[in-house]
Design a protein around this motif. Sequence first.
Motif, PDB file in Angstrom:
ATOM      1  N   SER A 132       0.819  -1.206   0.000  1.00  0.00           N
ATOM      2  CA  SER A 132       0.000   0.000   0.000  1.00  0.00           C
ATOM      3  C   SER A 132       0.857   1.262   0.000  1.00  0.00           C
ATOM      4  O   SER A 132       0.503   2.268  -0.611  1.00  0.00           O
ATOM      5  CB  SER A 132      -0.930   0.019   1.219  1.00  0.00           C
ATOM      6  OG  SER A 132      -0.171  -0.042   2.414  1.00  0.00           O
ATOM      7  N   LEU A 133       2.001   1.224   0.688  1.00  0.00           N
ATOM      8  CA  LEU A 133       2.909   2.364   0.672  1.00  0.00           C
ATOM      9  C   LEU A 133       3.778   2.342  -0.578  1.00  0.00           C
ATOM     10  O   LEU A 133       4.108   3.385  -1.139  1.00  0.00           O
ATOM     11  CB  LEU A 133       3.792   2.350   1.922  1.00  0.00           C
ATOM     12  CG  LEU A 133       3.103   2.691   3.238  1.00  0.00           C
ATOM     13  CD1 LEU A 133       4.093   2.561   4.394  1.00  0.00           C
ATOM     14  CD2 LEU A 133       2.535   4.104   3.216  1.00  0.00           C
ATOM     15  N   LEU A 134       4.138   1.159  -1.042  1.00  0.00           N
ATOM     16  CA  LEU A 134       4.986   1.038  -2.219  1.00  0.00           C
ATOM     17  C   LEU A 134       4.349   1.714  -3.417  1.00  0.00           C
ATOM     18  O   LEU A 134       5.003   2.439  -4.171  1.00  0.00           O
ATOM     19  CB  LEU A 134       5.241  -0.435  -2.526  1.00  0.00           C
ATOM     20  CG  LEU A 134       6.066  -0.761  -3.768  1.00  0.00           C
ATOM     21  CD1 LEU A 134       7.495  -0.269  -3.587  1.00  0.00           C
ATOM     22  CD2 LEU A 134       6.049  -2.247  -4.058  1.00  0.00           C
ATOM     23  N   THR A 135       3.047   1.505  -3.622  1.00  0.00           N
ATOM     24  CA  THR A 135       2.383   2.085  -4.775  1.00  0.00           C
ATOM     25  C   THR A 135       2.334   3.604  -4.705  1.00  0.00           C
ATOM     26  O   THR A 135       2.269   4.280  -5.726  1.00  0.00           O
ATOM     27  CB  THR A 135       0.948   1.552  -4.898  1.00  0.00           C
ATOM     28  OG1 THR A 135       0.250   1.765  -3.658  1.00  0.00           O
ATOM     29  CG2 THR A 135       0.942   0.070  -5.202  1.00  0.00           C
ATOM     30  N   SER A 136       2.391   4.172  -3.504  1.00  0.00           N
ATOM     31  CA  SER A 136       2.427   5.623  -3.355  1.00  0.00           C
ATOM     32  C   SER A 136       3.823   6.179  -3.555  1.00  0.00           C
ATOM     33  O   SER A 136       4.001   7.281  -4.053  1.00  0.00           O
ATOM     34  CB  SER A 136       1.918   6.022  -1.958  1.00  0.00           C
ATOM     35  OG  SER A 136       0.600   5.601  -1.755  1.00  0.00           O
ATOM     36  N   VAL A 137       4.826   5.397  -3.152  1.00  0.00           N
ATOM     37  CA  VAL A 137       6.209   5.862  -3.224  1.00  0.00           C
ATOM     38  C   VAL A 137       6.780   5.742  -4.628  1.00  0.00           C
ATOM     39  O   VAL A 137       7.561   6.585  -5.065  1.00  0.00           O
ATOM     40  CB  VAL A 137       7.084   5.058  -2.237  1.00  0.00           C
ATOM     41  CG1 VAL A 137       8.563   5.370  -2.430  1.00  0.00           C
ATOM     42  CG2 VAL A 137       6.670   5.372  -0.805  1.00  0.00           C
ATOM     43  N   LEU A 138       6.375   4.703  -5.368  1.00  0.00           N
ATOM     44  CA  LEU A 138       6.991   4.429  -6.665  1.00  0.00           C
ATOM     45  C   LEU A 138       6.926   5.572  -7.665  1.00  0.00           C
ATOM     46  O   LEU A 138       7.915   5.853  -8.331  1.00  0.00           O
ATOM     47  CB  LEU A 138       6.365   3.177  -7.286  1.00  0.00           C
ATOM     48  CG  LEU A 138       6.874   1.857  -6.733  1.00  0.00           C
ATOM     49  CD1 LEU A 138       6.101   0.699  -7.356  1.00  0.00           C
ATOM     50  CD2 LEU A 138       8.361   1.685  -6.997  1.00  0.00           C
ATOM     51  N   VAL A 151      14.522   1.487 -19.166  1.00  0.00           N
ATOM     52  CA  VAL A 151      14.557   0.050 -18.991  1.00  0.00           C
ATOM     53  C   VAL A 151      14.343  -0.721 -20.285  1.00  0.00           C
ATOM     54  O   VAL A 151      14.655  -1.880 -20.395  1.00  0.00           O
ATOM     55  CB  VAL A 151      13.503  -0.378 -17.921  1.00  0.00           C
ATOM     56  CG1 VAL A 151      12.123  -0.372 -18.536  1.00  0.00           C
ATOM     57  CG2 VAL A 151      13.842  -1.713 -17.324  1.00  0.00           C
ATOM     58  N   GLY A 152      13.793  -0.053 -21.305  1.00  0.00           N
ATOM     59  CA  GLY A 152      13.377  -0.735 -22.523  1.00  0.00           C
ATOM     60  C   GLY A 152      14.441  -1.611 -23.146  1.00  0.00           C
ATOM     61  O   GLY A 152      14.224  -2.783 -23.395  1.00  0.00           O
ATOM     62  N   HIS A 153      15.629  -1.048 -23.427  1.00  0.00           N
ATOM     63  CA  HIS A 153      16.620  -1.839 -24.124  1.00  0.00           C
ATOM     64  C   HIS A 153      17.270  -2.882 -23.230  1.00  0.00           C
ATOM     65  O   HIS A 153      17.811  -3.861 -23.710  1.00  0.00           O
ATOM     66  CB  HIS A 153      17.702  -0.933 -24.722  1.00  0.00           C
ATOM     67  CG  HIS A 153      18.572  -0.269 -23.719  1.00  0.00           C
ATOM     68  ND1 HIS A 153      18.151   0.797 -22.984  1.00  0.00           N
ATOM     69  CD2 HIS A 153      19.853  -0.527 -23.337  1.00  0.00           C
ATOM     70  CE1 HIS A 153      19.132   1.196 -22.187  1.00  0.00           C
ATOM     71  NE2 HIS A 153      20.165   0.408 -22.370  1.00  0.00           N
ATOM     72  N   GLU A 211      11.274   1.312 -12.198  1.00  0.00           N
ATOM     73  CA  GLU A 211      11.600   1.442 -13.619  1.00  0.00           C
ATOM     74  C   GLU A 211      10.645   0.624 -14.478  1.00  0.00           C
ATOM     75  O   GLU A 211      10.214   1.074 -15.541  1.00  0.00           O
ATOM     76  CB  GLU A 211      13.039   0.984 -13.863  1.00  0.00           C
ATOM     77  CG  GLU A 211      14.094   1.987 -13.425  1.00  0.00           C
ATOM     78  CD  GLU A 211      14.111   3.201 -14.332  1.00  0.00           C
ATOM     79  OE1 GLU A 211      14.899   3.214 -15.298  1.00  0.00           O
ATOM     80  OE2 GLU A 211      13.330   4.141 -14.077  1.00  0.00           O
ATOM     81  N   ALA A 212      10.317  -0.570 -14.020  1.00  0.00           N
ATOM     82  CA  ALA A 212       9.406  -1.422 -14.785  1.00  0.00           C
ATOM     83  C   ALA A 212       8.034  -0.781 -14.899  1.00  0.00           C
ATOM     84  O   ALA A 212       7.401  -0.795 -15.958  1.00  0.00           O
ATOM     85  CB  ALA A 212       9.307  -2.803 -14.133  1.00  0.00           C
ATOM     86  N   ARG A 213       7.565  -0.200 -13.805  1.00  0.00           N
ATOM     87  CA  ARG A 213       6.264   0.465 -13.835  1.00  0.00           C
ATOM     88  C   ARG A 213       6.319   1.742 -14.667  1.00  0.00           C
ATOM     89  O   ARG A 213       5.392   2.058 -15.414  1.00  0.00           O
ATOM     90  CB  ARG A 213       5.805   0.778 -12.410  1.00  0.00           C
ATOM     91  CG  ARG A 213       5.445  -0.457 -11.591  1.00  0.00           C
ATOM     92  CD  ARG A 213       4.853  -0.061 -10.255  1.00  0.00           C
ATOM     93  NE  ARG A 213       4.599  -1.210  -9.415  1.00  0.00           N
ATOM     94  CZ  ARG A 213       3.514  -1.981  -9.506  1.00  0.00           C
ATOM     95  NH1 ARG A 213       2.598  -1.717 -10.418  1.00  0.00           N
ATOM     96  NH2 ARG A 213       3.349  -3.011  -8.691  1.00  0.00           N
TER      97      ARG A 213
END
Length: 246
Positions: A132-138, A151-153, A211-213
Amino acid sequence: MTESPLRVVVFAAQQLLLEALAETLEAVPQMRVVGRASSVNVLLGVLGRVPADVLVLHALDTPETSLELARSALEREPDLGIVLVTEPSAADLTRQALEIGVRGWIRSDEPLQRLVLAVREVAVHEVFIPVSLLTSVLPTTAERGTSSPPVGHHAIELTPRQRDVLRCLMDGRSRTETGRLLNMSPNTVRTHIGAILQRLQVHTTLAAVAEARRTGLLIRSAEELSTANGVEALGRSSGVPVQGAS
């Protein structure tokens, strides 16, 4: 050879709460509370004379003070693991704590046993943060990391198994859950995480997830992973242990 117990110092402004936290941790095998404090001066005195592995800071009544205490403690002992007990919606406090080096967070409405898990994780230089905190911090973490390579390449270089592990991390699963879901040993999960960090050119799995998100990296869902591996999907963990930079 017997493993040495983890040495924990506990801080809470309310005496009853302080005793409850300390007694919970003291009852855990291989964990010893070496100091208790309900004031800033007492805590600084304890940290100055008692070696400790983890500091638990209950931040509900004193959020700003807790941040200053965390900063002071880390200036003295950079390797000290710190667990912050916060309000369920304390995203701002969590972001600030992350910036100064705090490695553990639990919400105040979680069972005390979650505190035990957080203490164990930060003691071995992991990061433990509720989803729940991770989604706010990311989002903020990703925005501040825009100077890093996209991150793409790098994502093309991830093996299918590494993508599976990264998906589990994005879903907030612990290494144990990831191993069970993917039929891997904990050491194999750790090896894959190390490879992911290297290939994405980041230092923590928190940064890898950010980075993935941020880039919209498409990885199979955890439900698809469980089906592919012939095991029942696991319940989502309420904390994310994340590998440290070391």
